[in-house]
Write a protein that holds these residues in place. Sequence first.
Motif, PDB file in Angstrom:
ATOM      1  N   GLU A 135     -37.858 -17.625 -28.805  1.00  0.00           N
ATOM      2  CA  GLU A 135     -36.722 -16.706 -28.183  1.00  0.00           C
ATOM      3  C   GLU A 135     -37.317 -15.455 -28.651  1.00  0.00           C
ATOM      4  OE1 GLU A 135     -33.072 -17.816 -29.045  1.00  0.00           O
ATOM      5  OE2 GLU A 135     -32.870 -19.657 -27.879  1.00  0.00           O
ATOM      6  N   ARG A 138     -34.986  -5.099 -30.533  1.00  0.00           N
ATOM      7  CA  ARG A 138     -33.613  -4.451 -31.046  1.00  0.00           C
ATOM      8  C   ARG A 138     -34.119  -2.940 -31.166  1.00  0.00           C
ATOM      9  NH1 ARG A 138     -30.815  -7.907 -34.153  1.00  0.00           N
ATOM     10  NH2 ARG A 138     -31.864 -10.100 -34.810  1.00  0.00           N
ATOM     11  N   ALA A 151     -28.251  -4.751 -35.603  1.00  0.00           N
ATOM     12  CA  ALA A 151     -27.145  -5.466 -35.637  1.00  0.00           C
ATOM     13  C   ALA A 151     -27.161  -6.823 -35.819  1.00  0.00           C
ATOM     14  CB  ALA A 151     -26.483  -5.168 -34.144  1.00  0.00           C
ATOM     15  N   GLY A 152     -25.986  -7.653 -35.759  1.00  0.00           N
ATOM     16  CA  GLY A 152     -26.174  -9.112 -35.841  1.00  0.00           C
ATOM     17  C   GLY A 152     -27.104  -9.545 -37.119  1.00  0.00           C
ATOM     18  N   SER A 153     -27.718 -10.507 -36.624  1.00  0.00           N
ATOM     19  CA  SER A 153     -28.445 -11.148 -37.763  1.00  0.00           C
ATOM     20  C   SER A 153     -29.431 -10.182 -38.681  1.00  0.00           C
ATOM     21  CB  SER A 153     -29.142 -12.457 -37.362  1.00  0.00           C
ATOM     22  OG  SER A 153     -30.352 -11.920 -36.384  1.00  0.00           O
ATOM     23  N   TYR A 166     -38.230 -16.238 -32.579  1.00  0.00           N
ATOM     24  CA  TYR A 166     -37.493 -17.257 -33.066  1.00  0.00           C
ATOM     25  C   TYR A 166     -38.052 -18.572 -32.493  1.00  0.00           C
ATOM     26  CZ  TYR A 166     -34.378 -13.671 -34.936  1.00  0.00           C
ATOM     27  OH  TYR A 166     -33.687 -12.468 -35.603  1.00  0.00           O
ATOM     28  N   ASP A 210     -32.719 -22.264 -34.773  1.00  0.00           N
ATOM     29  CA  ASP A 210     -33.588 -21.216 -34.123  1.00  0.00           C
ATOM     30  C   ASP A 210     -34.261 -20.229 -35.115  1.00  0.00           C
ATOM     31  OD1 ASP A 210     -33.184 -22.221 -31.586  1.00  0.00           O
ATOM     32  OD2 ASP A 210     -31.845 -20.678 -31.140  1.00  0.00           O
ATOM     33  N   ASP A 250     -29.476  -4.830 -28.400  1.00  0.00           N
ATOM     34  CA  ASP A 250     -30.489  -5.792 -28.563  1.00  0.00           C
ATOM     35  C   ASP A 250     -30.266  -6.595 -27.695  1.00  0.00           C
ATOM     36  OD1 ASP A 250     -28.599  -7.410 -29.438  1.00  0.00           O
ATOM     37  OD2 ASP A 250     -28.852  -7.029 -31.638  1.00  0.00           O
ATOM     38  N   PHE A 251     -31.374  -7.459 -27.332  1.00  0.00           N
ATOM     39  CA  PHE A 251     -31.131  -8.654 -26.448  1.00  0.00           C
ATOM     40  C   PHE A 251     -32.282  -9.894 -26.626  1.00  0.00           C
ATOM     41  CE2 PHE A 251     -34.925  -7.541 -23.934  1.00  0.00           C
ATOM     42  CZ  PHE A 251     -35.057  -5.920 -24.265  1.00  0.00           C
ATOM     43  N   LYS A 252     -32.066 -10.821 -26.167  1.00  0.00           N
ATOM     44  CA  LYS A 252     -32.948 -12.086 -25.917  1.00  0.00           C
ATOM     45  C   LYS A 252     -33.424 -12.408 -24.793  1.00  0.00           C
ATOM     46  CE  LYS A 252     -31.387 -16.001 -25.669  1.00  0.00           C
ATOM     47  NZ  LYS A 252     -31.764 -17.017 -24.636  1.00  0.00           N
ATOM     48  N   ASP A 310     -23.904 -12.603 -22.586  1.00  0.00           N
ATOM     49  CA  ASP A 310     -24.178 -13.691 -23.418  1.00  0.00           C
ATOM     50  C   ASP A 310     -25.542 -13.376 -24.310  1.00  0.00           C
ATOM     51  OD1 ASP A 310     -22.032 -15.084 -22.482  1.00  0.00           O
ATOM     52  OD2 ASP A 310     -23.162 -16.781 -22.065  1.00  0.00           O
ATOM     53  N   THR A 311     -26.466 -12.621 -23.814  1.00  0.00           N
ATOM     54  CA  THR A 311     -27.568 -12.609 -24.381  1.00  0.00           C
ATOM     55  C   THR A 311     -28.108 -11.172 -24.720  1.00  0.00           C
ATOM     56  OG1 THR A 311     -29.000 -12.275 -22.283  1.00  0.00           O
ATOM     57  CG2 THR A 311     -28.555 -14.759 -23.085  1.00  0.00           C
ATOM     58  N   CYS A 312     -27.437 -10.008 -24.627  1.00  0.00           N
ATOM     59  CA  CYS A 312     -27.507  -8.780 -24.919  1.00  0.00           C
ATOM     60  C   CYS A 312     -26.461  -8.291 -25.749  1.00  0.00           C
ATOM     61  CB  CYS A 312     -27.645  -8.118 -23.543  1.00  0.00           C
ATOM     62  SG  CYS A 312     -28.759  -8.441 -22.599  1.00  0.00           S
ATOM     63  N   ARG A 313     -26.568  -7.310 -26.852  1.00  0.00           N
ATOM     64  CA  ARG A 313     -25.625  -6.584 -26.911  1.00  0.00           C
ATOM     65  C   ARG A 313     -25.355  -5.169 -26.370  1.00  0.00           C
ATOM     66  NH1 ARG A 313     -26.866  -9.025 -32.047  1.00  0.00           N
ATOM     67  NH2 ARG A 313     -24.781 -10.094 -33.017  1.00  0.00           N
ATOM     68  N   ARG A 319     -17.717 -14.078 -30.122  1.00  0.00           N
ATOM     69  CA  ARG A 319     -18.179 -14.583 -31.416  1.00  0.00           C
ATOM     70  C   ARG A 319     -17.322 -14.067 -32.663  1.00  0.00           C
ATOM     71  NH1 ARG A 319     -23.158 -12.001 -29.651  1.00  0.00           N
ATOM     72  NH2 ARG A 319     -24.547 -13.519 -29.023  1.00  0.00           N
TER      73      ARG A 319
HETATM   74  N1  UDP Z   1     -29.009 -14.002 -29.052  1.00  0.00           N
HETATM   75  C1  UDP Z   1     -29.225 -14.927 -27.771  1.00  0.00           C
HETATM   76  N2  UDP Z   1     -29.120 -16.364 -28.321  1.00  0.00           N
HETATM   77  C2  UDP Z   1     -29.244 -16.578 -29.444  1.00  0.00           C
HETATM   78  C3  UDP Z   1     -29.466 -15.765 -30.552  1.00  0.00           C
HETATM   79  C4  UDP Z   1     -29.468 -14.161 -29.952  1.00  0.00           C
HETATM   80  O1  UDP Z   1     -29.049 -14.431 -26.613  1.00  0.00           O
HETATM   81  O2  UDP Z   1     -29.532 -17.787 -29.578  1.00  0.00           O
HETATM   82  C5  UDP Z   1     -29.207 -12.517 -28.706  1.00  0.00           C
HETATM   83  C6  UDP Z   1     -27.885 -11.976 -28.934  1.00  0.00           C
HETATM   84  O3  UDP Z   1     -26.538 -11.965 -27.901  1.00  0.00           O
HETATM   85  C7  UDP Z   1     -28.187 -10.417 -29.421  1.00  0.00           C
HETATM   86  C8  UDP Z   1     -29.673 -10.484 -29.739  1.00  0.00           C
HETATM   87  O4  UDP Z   1     -30.036 -11.840 -29.140  1.00  0.00           O
HETATM   88  O5  UDP Z   1     -28.202  -9.693 -28.221  1.00  0.00           O
HETATM   89  C9  UDP Z   1     -29.893 -10.658 -31.193  1.00  0.00           C
HETATM   90  O6  UDP Z   1     -29.248 -11.622 -31.890  1.00  0.00           O
HETATM   91  P1  UDP Z   1     -29.107 -11.711 -33.553  1.00  0.00           P
HETATM   92  O7  UDP Z   1     -30.397 -12.409 -33.866  1.00  0.00           O
HETATM   93  O8  UDP Z   1     -28.533 -10.535 -34.079  1.00  0.00           O
HETATM   94  O9  UDP Z   1     -28.222 -12.852 -33.620  1.00  0.00           O
HETATM   95  P2  UDP Z   1     -26.675 -13.232 -33.798  1.00  0.00           P
HETATM   96  O10 UDP Z   1     -25.918 -12.194 -34.337  1.00  0.00           O
HETATM   97  O11 UDP Z   1     -26.097 -13.170 -32.167  1.00  0.00           O
HETATM   98  O12 UDP Z   1     -26.217 -14.530 -34.340  1.00  0.00           O
END
Ligand code: UDP
Length: 240
Positions: A91, A95, A99-101, A122, A130, A176-178, A198-201, A217
Amino acid sequence: MVEPGALLYEGKAKKVYATPSPDRVVVEYKDDATAFNGQKRGTIEGKGAVNNRMSNLFFRLLEAHGVPTHFVEELSERRTVVRRVDIVPVEVVVRNLAAGSMAARLGIPEGTALRRPIVEFYYKNDELGDPLVTPDHVEVLGWASAEELEEIRRLALRVNEVLGEFLAAQNVRLVDFKLEFGRTGDGRIVLADEISPDTCRFWDLKTGEKLDKDRFRRDLGGVEQAYQEMMRRVEGGLGR
Ligand code: UDP
């Protein structure tokens, strides 16, 4: 009209069906939502339709800017024909703001600006949650070659430029986005999976309001409304 055949795979948010053509599959987007590696579950009414349509609009915009994707044809509100690819089990997260993780792991306040975009990788493995890996892991463990990784990185940054600029014009900050990439039968790397709330902020550029899956979430409420509002802005930006 392509009629979906046998169910090949069912994931958390999508189903994948065979088609009569060996190099095409049909994806079907569901309203089911999960977070925290499947620990939180729910339904987001209308999400499947938004994610299908938004992903396809983004894929077409990206194609027009030279990014190859798996998109072939939208069949219906929730179903799309895509090229069958071997998914690279990595994945790719891009960014622009912490944000997030990343914010949690490094103790950085959410929303901290980054000097330039960060690309992270990831390993796609639910059992392991992941885990974050380095480009060396990806290459040495054989998930992608050095050349493929370079191409993936280049395409991911291009996606960031194209979508970042488009979304800013709709008053949306792409935080950010995946992304996921696949290999076609002839060995080319193409963008696959989906690009959606689902996959972007997505944050409103002026108010900072969250317009993405973080509303689910983090139990912020207004989840369905946020998905619809993002759909409205994306369609508006494309004159639809
Ligand atoms: N994301 C995703 N699928 C995943 C993990 C993350 O689509 O399994 C996206 C998430 O929506 C965000 C970006 O990737 O836009 C970064 O996510 P982050 O690593 O901050 O993890 P999270 O906070 O979502 O656990």
